[in-house]
Design a protein around this motif. Sequence first.
Motif, PDB file in Angstrom:
ATOM      1  N   SER A   1     -40.948  63.834 -14.128  1.00 17.07           N
ATOM      2  CA  SER A   1     -41.796  65.075 -13.673  1.00 17.07           C
ATOM      3  C   SER A   1     -41.826  65.193 -12.031  1.00 17.07           C
ATOM      4  CB  SER A   1     -43.258  64.869 -14.356  1.00 17.07           C
ATOM      5  OG  SER A   1     -43.994  65.724 -13.953  1.00 17.07           O
ATOM      6  N   LEU A   2     -42.080  63.780 -11.507  1.00 20.94           N
ATOM      7  CA  LEU A   2     -42.060  63.798 -10.049  1.00 20.94           C
ATOM      8  C   LEU A   2     -40.989  64.203  -9.104  1.00 20.94           C
ATOM      9  CD1 LEU A   2     -44.290  60.342  -9.781  1.00 20.94           C
ATOM     10  CD2 LEU A   2     -45.014  62.785  -9.018  1.00 20.94           C
ATOM     11  N   ILE A   3     -39.962  63.923  -9.818  1.00 20.82           N
ATOM     12  CA  ILE A   3     -38.641  64.403  -9.444  1.00 20.82           C
ATOM     13  C   ILE A   3     -38.488  65.905  -9.595  1.00 20.82           C
ATOM     14  CG2 ILE A   3     -36.027  64.064  -9.789  1.00 20.82           C
ATOM     15  CD1 ILE A   3     -36.445  61.119 -10.372  1.00 20.82           C
ATOM     16  N   GLU A   4     -38.810  66.556 -10.661  1.00 24.32           N
ATOM     17  CA  GLU A   4     -38.682  67.848 -10.696  1.00 24.32           C
ATOM     18  C   GLU A   4     -39.536  68.522  -9.547  1.00 24.32           C
ATOM     19  OE1 GLU A   4     -39.322  71.499 -14.088  1.00 24.32           O
ATOM     20  OE2 GLU A   4     -39.843  69.231 -14.503  1.00 24.32           O
ATOM     21  N   ASP A   5     -40.846  67.984  -9.393  1.00 22.36           N
ATOM     22  CA  ASP A   5     -41.698  68.419  -8.194  1.00 22.36           C
ATOM     23  C   ASP A   5     -41.164  68.262  -6.897  1.00 22.36           C
ATOM     24  OD1 ASP A   5     -43.442  69.171 -10.426  1.00 22.36           O
ATOM     25  OD2 ASP A   5     -44.923  67.560 -10.022  1.00 22.36           O
ATOM     26  N   LEU A   6     -40.486  67.101  -6.702  1.00 21.46           N
ATOM     27  CA  LEU A   6     -39.973  66.976  -5.427  1.00 21.46           C
ATOM     28  C   LEU A   6     -38.886  67.857  -5.213  1.00 21.46           C
ATOM     29  CD1 LEU A   6     -39.804  65.107  -2.932  1.00 21.46           C
ATOM     30  CD2 LEU A   6     -38.055  63.702  -4.180  1.00 21.46           C
ATOM     31  N   ASN A   7     -37.834  68.052  -6.217  1.00 21.34           N
ATOM     32  CA  ASN A   7     -36.851  68.874  -6.034  1.00 21.34           C
ATOM     33  C   ASN A   7     -37.189  70.376  -5.508  1.00 21.34           C
ATOM     34  OD1 ASN A   7     -34.200  69.868  -6.255  1.00 21.34           O
ATOM     35  ND2 ASN A   7     -34.502  70.424  -8.253  1.00 21.34           N
ATOM     36  N   THR A   8     -38.248  70.809  -6.423  1.00 19.77           N
ATOM     37  CA  THR A   8     -38.876  72.245  -5.961  1.00 19.77           C
ATOM     38  C   THR A   8     -39.352  72.212  -4.572  1.00 19.77           C
ATOM     39  OG1 THR A   8     -39.665  72.485  -8.460  1.00 19.77           O
ATOM     40  CG2 THR A   8     -40.813  73.848  -6.814  1.00 19.77           C
ATOM     41  N   LYS A   9     -40.369  71.178  -3.980  1.00 21.69           N
ATOM     42  CA  LYS A   9     -40.795  71.132  -2.933  1.00 21.69           C
ATOM     43  C   LYS A   9     -39.773  71.075  -1.888  1.00 21.69           C
ATOM     44  CE  LYS A   9     -45.224  69.722  -4.581  1.00 21.69           C
ATOM     45  NZ  LYS A   9     -46.605  69.191  -4.185  1.00 21.69           N
ATOM     46  N   VAL A  10     -38.584  70.444  -1.893  1.00 21.58           N
ATOM     47  CA  VAL A  10     -37.765  70.224  -1.041  1.00 21.58           C
ATOM     48  C   VAL A  10     -36.821  71.369  -0.949  1.00 21.58           C
ATOM     49  CG1 VAL A  10     -35.460  69.061  -0.495  1.00 21.58           C
ATOM     50  CG2 VAL A  10     -37.351  67.491  -1.173  1.00 21.58           C
ATOM     51  N   SER A  11     -36.637  72.180  -1.925  1.00 24.62           N
ATOM     52  CA  SER A  11     -35.826  73.353  -2.047  1.00 24.62           C
ATOM     53  C   SER A  11     -36.772  74.512  -1.203  1.00 24.62           C
ATOM     54  CB  SER A  11     -35.492  73.864  -3.437  1.00 24.62           C
ATOM     55  OG  SER A  11     -34.791  73.286  -3.993  1.00 24.62           O
ATOM     56  N   ASN A  12     -37.953  74.400  -1.331  1.00 20.55           N
ATOM     57  CA  ASN A  12     -38.932  75.499  -0.621  1.00 20.55           C
ATOM     58  C   ASN A  12     -38.861  74.996   0.784  1.00 20.55           C
ATOM     59  OD1 ASN A  12     -39.565  76.526  -3.296  1.00 20.55           O
ATOM     60  ND2 ASN A  12     -41.529  75.479  -3.232  1.00 20.55           N
ATOM     61  N   VAL A  13     -38.959  73.834   1.036  1.00 14.25           N
ATOM     62  CA  VAL A  13     -38.906  73.355   2.584  1.00 14.25           C
ATOM     63  C   VAL A  13     -37.534  73.814   3.260  1.00 14.25           C
ATOM     64  CG1 VAL A  13     -38.820  71.351   4.052  1.00 14.25           C
ATOM     65  CG2 VAL A  13     -40.523  71.624   2.551  1.00 14.25           C
ATOM     66  N   LEU A  14     -36.391  73.620   2.684  1.00 17.82           N
ATOM     67  CA  LEU A  14     -35.262  74.028   2.947  1.00 17.82           C
ATOM     68  C   LEU A  14     -35.096  75.574   3.039  1.00 17.82           C
ATOM     69  CD1 LEU A  14     -32.873  71.538   1.152  1.00 17.82           C
ATOM     70  CD2 LEU A  14     -33.744  71.384   3.528  1.00 17.82           C
ATOM     71  N   VAL A  15     -35.572  76.347   2.300  1.00 17.04           N
ATOM     72  CA  VAL A  15     -35.499  77.824   2.479  1.00 17.04           C
ATOM     73  C   VAL A  15     -36.375  78.124   3.855  1.00 17.04           C
ATOM     74  CG1 VAL A  15     -36.398  79.849   1.481  1.00 17.04           C
ATOM     75  CG2 VAL A  15     -35.037  78.227   0.195  1.00 17.04           C
ATOM     76  N   THR A  16     -37.806  77.583   3.697  1.00 17.98           N
ATOM     77  CA  THR A  16     -38.363  78.083   4.943  1.00 17.98           C
ATOM     78  C   THR A  16     -37.907  77.590   6.185  1.00 17.98           C
ATOM     79  OG1 THR A  16     -40.308  77.799   3.354  1.00 17.98           O
ATOM     80  CG2 THR A  16     -40.859  77.396   5.810  1.00 17.98           C
ATOM     81  N   THR A  17     -37.346  76.294   6.353  1.00 21.07           N
ATOM     82  CA  THR A  17     -36.705  75.817   7.515  1.00 21.07           C
ATOM     83  C   THR A  17     -35.488  76.785   7.996  1.00 21.07           C
ATOM     84  OG1 THR A  17     -37.269  73.587   7.000  1.00 21.07           O
ATOM     85  CG2 THR A  17     -35.510  73.856   8.518  1.00 21.07           C
ATOM     86  N   ALA A  18     -34.552  76.976   6.942  1.00 22.62           N
ATOM     87  CA  ALA A  18     -33.431  77.945   7.140  1.00 22.62           C
ATOM     88  C   ALA A  18     -34.073  79.187   7.807  1.00 22.62           C
ATOM     89  CB  ALA A  18     -32.719  78.315   5.919  1.00 22.62           C
ATOM     90  N   ASP A  19     -35.167  79.691   7.409  1.00 20.55           N
ATOM     91  CA  ASP A  19     -35.746  81.174   7.813  1.00 20.55           C
ATOM     92  C   ASP A  19     -36.302  80.861   9.277  1.00 20.55           C
ATOM     93  OD1 ASP A  19     -35.000  82.228   5.779  1.00 20.55           O
ATOM     94  OD2 ASP A  19     -36.862  82.185   4.679  1.00 20.55           O
TER      95      ASP A  19
END
Length: 97
Positions: free
Chosen positions: A33-51
């Motif tokens: 469950s934590l890994i799933e949350d981490l994956n979502t949060k990392v993906s969100n940070v990467l999208v934000t960072t790319a923008d």
Amino acid sequence: MFLNFIFSASYIDPKELCDYFAQHLGPFKDVLSLIEDLNTKVSNVLVTTADTYPKSSRQDQFVARFLLGLVINQVSALQSPLDSATEHLEHQAKNSR
């Protein structure tokens, strides 16, 4: 039951397989469950960072690269103990046969 099913059938229903492992998650449930949350949060940070990265100041770009490297190091640090534990369990399984 499960092993008999694997060896007696050429096809395993994915839902049945998921149901089987769901019954045996134990302490892995929280970790997964934590890994799933981490994956979502990392993906969100990467999208934000790319923008935001191209328009950021040099200092903010440096900070973004530094923090991304820090995340990579923290996630990578989990690899070695997980590999060691997996190898140890596989070794035990081979010895018990």
